[in-house]
Design a protein around this motif. Structure first.
Motif, short mmCIF file in Angstrom:
data_model
loop_
_atom_site.label_atom_id
_atom_site.label_comp_id
_atom_site.label_asym_id
_atom_site.label_seq_id
_atom_site.Cartn_x
_atom_site.Cartn_y
_atom_site.Cartn_z
N UNK A 363 -21.70 52.19 30.74
CA UNK A 363 -23.13 52.46 30.82
C UNK A 363 -23.39 53.96 30.74
N UNK A 364 -22.56 54.75 31.43
CA UNK A 364 -22.72 56.20 31.31
C UNK A 364 -22.49 56.65 29.87
N UNK A 365 -21.50 56.07 29.20
CA UNK A 365 -21.27 56.41 27.80
C UNK A 365 -22.49 56.09 26.95
N UNK A 366 -23.11 54.93 27.20
CA UNK A 366 -24.33 54.56 26.47
C UNK A 366 -25.45 55.53 26.77
N UNK A 367 -25.58 55.92 28.05
CA UNK A 367 -26.60 56.86 28.49
C UNK A 367 -26.45 58.19 27.74
N UNK A 368 -25.24 58.74 27.78
CA UNK A 368 -24.98 60.03 27.13
C UNK A 368 -25.17 59.92 25.62
N UNK A 369 -24.73 58.81 25.05
CA UNK A 369 -24.89 58.64 23.60
C UNK A 369 -26.36 58.62 23.22
N UNK A 370 -27.18 57.95 24.02
CA UNK A 370 -28.61 57.88 23.70
C UNK A 370 -29.24 59.26 23.71
N UNK A 371 -28.92 60.04 24.73
CA UNK A 371 -29.49 61.39 24.79
C UNK A 371 -28.88 62.27 23.70
N UNK A 372 -27.59 62.08 23.43
CA UNK A 372 -26.95 62.85 22.37
C UNK A 372 -27.57 62.59 21.01
N UNK A 373 -27.94 61.35 20.75
CA UNK A 373 -28.59 61.04 19.47
C UNK A 373 -29.96 61.71 19.38
N UNK A 374 -30.65 61.84 20.51
CA UNK A 374 -31.94 62.54 20.49
C UNK A 374 -31.74 64.01 20.15
N UNK A 375 -30.70 64.62 20.74
CA UNK A 375 -30.40 66.01 20.40
C UNK A 375 -30.03 66.13 18.93
#
Length: 776
Positions: A363-375
């Protein structure tokens, strides 16, 4: 010759680190290597010198604004540190001048490279880019400040062709735990520029404070930027602690850094270290409750939730962050996110299962990936601490390895760019020494030599994987560094070692060469009022206490960490000077005596201020709590201040938050029949998360616990048990006294605090053993 530093003259090629016997043949023809830090990639010396005085102009060979800024910077630095006023002019004659030239065709390896030539006609700095021209000016400034003198200076004739080894040469400043003013941040940036570092990682949010103004969310700074300290309003502790940077102030810092070719990389922590944000907006958290902004160091439990509205908040925050910071990288933290709240939340668990994720790490990986895609959609790139690898990470994410170097190895092997920033090697909140006068920080000691020896490219990486290593970064975490005085003491001169690790060719690094160049750097620090530490050169004064107590005589040994400099000493308590005896071998003294030692450089300048040891019976039976080792079984150790936000460098006290137990080393205690302890009560403001179970709890027989003294080991005979006073009515410092059975022989002592572990911590400031009248 990009991998070694050579000195070339009259057909001789002399590498640094060559046998000392070879040096005299060139001594009359060629000057000593200049005190440049970091070491250039290539340096060739020739006989002769060029004199720079008030009549020497700085000439701009082009009219670019960046060239004018670099010239102004050089003139300002020389004026401030050498007292030498150099005029800056555009064009004109270049003979007997310092010439700055930006040439797109310059024969340098990259945009940060430069050439610098000192000839009888003047000094020429050439680069193909503005950054390289600035770094050439930094080297010129160092050439013009070879010592602490003022006025005209002779510069050796030389040729430098230079460029950095790594692209990321970083320093992290934690402004969340303790806050620094804009002027203080700029002062640190100035020093980074002088060390040719180019990345300022600015830690701006954490559990203990939110330091960046976000206009869309004013509660982040109205509430999240302030905490109520333990014991607020008592013993000098402020009623509230905090502060934040307005967006105008941040733009000022970013512009100041950019003018010195430093990129500011902001860190906005997520999904953990979120307590200050949740305190401002409880809807962002998992429980819906509003916590206080944390006063506890360590790992707090508050995480962001995984609702769409929370991601909208994060996106909106990042929009303002990206508008303020033009850096390619945005740091999202990702570290120390304990998952207890996610595990206990039905809503989070439902989301996790709906996404088909196997566990909270995923879930943390998904969280970071989501924000990373926004960046990524906004042309930026995610960088995070190495925990982001645990749940999977975006393919273009950069990993900052702090849990040793294994995170970097794993990430590079997976194809990620990496920055090496391992604890404890590059954590500048680690103590620099175990000297009694060292200030607050973590143990183990990370001395100057260990920083200098650090190699950013792990040996486990092959050549293709090693290309992913961007560089190395040191971290200045500020839990135990509440002021810039503390930060400067911790950072300098270890930043010199880091600068050379990041910039210079690996094969050129040489410890003896490095420390030989430090006296000039210390003089530059003094000229700029930088509070650097002299720990590496400070004298340790050691002896056999048993011999001294038994015979009234002692063999004294002097040494320092660097194994460098000239140690001069006195035996009458006076300050050592250039005429004091030079230490060459251990020497005998008769008690009582006061030994004072200072360390001097070859040019006579002071490398380390005098250290003192009084050698007499009472002192040999006395011990600083900072000198008493932990009991076996737990290596954790901190030196802390009297209160979390105390601003003085001293006193500091050694604690082990897991096991309040220290040992007096084996000592001849004939006739000792009493013990006196100066004790200190401290705040237990440490969030230990899952490691709380490791804290040792001991039974106590009085309401607030005791200090128990065991003979020889921690299960040995109890010699004394001294009750602790009521914390509500006793001062923070208090004395404990007890009679002991009369002792004979050489013994160690084990001292254990049995105070309840849900209350204060206790430390030993000092301890003394007292023989009865018949034994004196």
């Amino acid at each position: 010759m990009t991998r070694r530093l050579f000195l070339l003259c009259c057909g001789y090629l002399l590498a640094f680190g060559a046998p000392a016997a070879a040096a005299p043949r060139l001594a009359s023809a060629i000057p000593a290597p200049p005190s440049l830090i970091p070491l250039p990639a290539e340096l060739q010396l020739s006989p002769g010198r060029f004199s720079v005085g008030p009549q020497t102009p700085i000439v701009l060979a082009d009219d670019r604004a960046a060239t004018r800024r670099t010239a102004a910077w050089l003139a300002d630095r020389v004026a401030r540190t050498r007292g030498l006023q150099l005029a800056v002019r555009q064009g004109g004659a270049t003979d007997k001048a310092i010439v700055l030239r930006r040439d797109p065709q310059a024969a340098v390896a990259n945009r940060e490279g430069y050439t610098l030539d000192v000839t009888p006609s003047g000094i020429r700095i050439t680069a193909r880019d503005d950054a390289g021209l600035f770094y050439g000016a930094v080297s010129a400034w160092q050439l013009l400040t070879p010592d602490a003198q003022h006025g005209a200076v002779n510069v050796p004739l030389l040729h430098i062709r230079d460029q950095p080894r790594f692209a990321w040469r970083g320093l992290m400043l934690d402004s969340a735990r303790h806050f620094q003013s804009v002027v203080e941040v700029e002062r640190l940036l100035q020093q980074m520029a002088e060390h040719k570092l180019n990345t300022f990682h600015w830690h701006l949010t954490d559990d203990q404070g939110w330091r960046i103004q976000i206009k869309r969310y004013p509660e982040l700074t109205r509430i999240g930027a302030w905490r109520t300290p333990p014991q607020a309003g008592h013993d000098g502790e402020p009623m509230r602690y905090g502060g934040f940077y307005t967006q105008e102030q941040i733009r000022r810092v970013v512009a100041y850094a950019a003018a010195r070719y430093i990129t500011v990389v902001p860190e906005i922590d997520m999904p953990g270290h979120a307590q200050a944000a949740v305190a401002a907006y409880p809807r962002l958290g998992v429980t819906g409750e509003r916590p206080a902004v944390s006063v506890d160091w360590g790992v707090n439990p508050y995480l962001y939730n995984v609702d769409d509205s929370t991601f909208q908040f994060i996106d909106n925050v990042l929009d303002e962050v990206m508008a303020l910071f033009p850096s390619r990288y945005i740091h999202l933290g990702g570290d120390e996110a304990i998952k207890d709240q996610w595990q206990a939340s039905p809503a989070v668990q439902a989301k996790m299962h709906a996404l088909g994720l196997k566990d909270e790490n995923a879930l943390q990986g998904w969280f970071i990936d989501r924000v990373g895609r926004y960046l990524d959609a906004h042309g930026r790139r995610l960088v995070g601490w190495d925990e982001i690898l645990d749940g999977g990470v975006p393919a273009d994410a950069t990993v900052m390895s702090w849990r040793g170097s294994m995170g970097a190895i794993r990430a590079a092997q997976l194809g990620h760019d990496v920055v090496l920033s391992p604890a404890p090697e590059l954590y500048f909140d680690q103590l620099q020494s175990d000297h009694p006068d060292e200030t607050a920080g973590r143990v183990p000691v990370q001395d100057l030599a260990r920083v200098y020896a650090f190699e950013p490219v792990p040996k486990e990486l092959d050549a293709s994987e090693a290309k992913h290593v961007l560089g190395a970064q040191a971290n200045a975490w500020t839990e135990h560094m509440p002021t810039m005085k503390h930060v400067e003491h911790a950072v300098f001169p270890r930043l010199d070692a880091l600068g050379e690790v990041d910039w210079s060719p690996a094969a050129a690094r040489n410890w003896s060469s490095f420390i030989a160049r430090l006296p000039a750097q210390f003089a530059r620090y003094r000229a700029q009022d930088i509070g650097y530490a002299d720990s590496a050169f400070a004298a340790a004064i050691t002896l056999d206490s048993t011999q001294a107590l038994a015979t009234g005589r002692a063999t004294v040994t002097l040494a320092n960490q660097a194994d460098a400099g000239t140690l001069r000493y006195t035996l009458d308590g006076s300050a050592p000077d250039a005429h004091s005896p030079v230490y060459q071998a251990p020497f005998e003294v008769t008690l009582p005596v006061t030994v004072r030692v200072a360390t001097f450089a070859a040019d006579g300048s002071v490398l380390a201020a005098p250290r003192e040891r009084v050698i007499e019976r009472a002192q040999l039976l006395g011990f600083s709590g900072n000198a008493l080792p932990n009991c076996p079984g737990s290596d954790f150790r901190l030196r802390v201040q009297p209160l979390p936000d105390a601003t003085s460098l001293a006193p500091v006290y050694s604690i082990n938050v897991f096991n309040s137990c220290q040992r007096v080393p084996a000592t001849l205690i004939d006739g000792v029949d009493a013990i006196h302890v100066e004790a200190v009560r401290l705040e237990r403001n440490y969030a230990l998360a899952h490691e709380q179970k490791l804290v040792v709890s001991r039974p106590h027989s009085t309401p607030f616990g005791e200090l128990v003294v065991h003979k020889d080991d921690c299960k040995g005979t109890v010699l004394a048990s001294m009750p602790l006073p009521d914390p509500a009515h006793a001062s923070r410092r208090f004395a404990l006294d007890a009679a002991l059975p009369v002792q004979q022989g050489e013994h160690s002592l084990c001292l254990i605090y049995t105070a309840p572990i849900d209350g204060p911590l206790y430390a030993i400031d000092s301890l003394s053993l007292h023989p009865g009248a018949a034994a004196q």
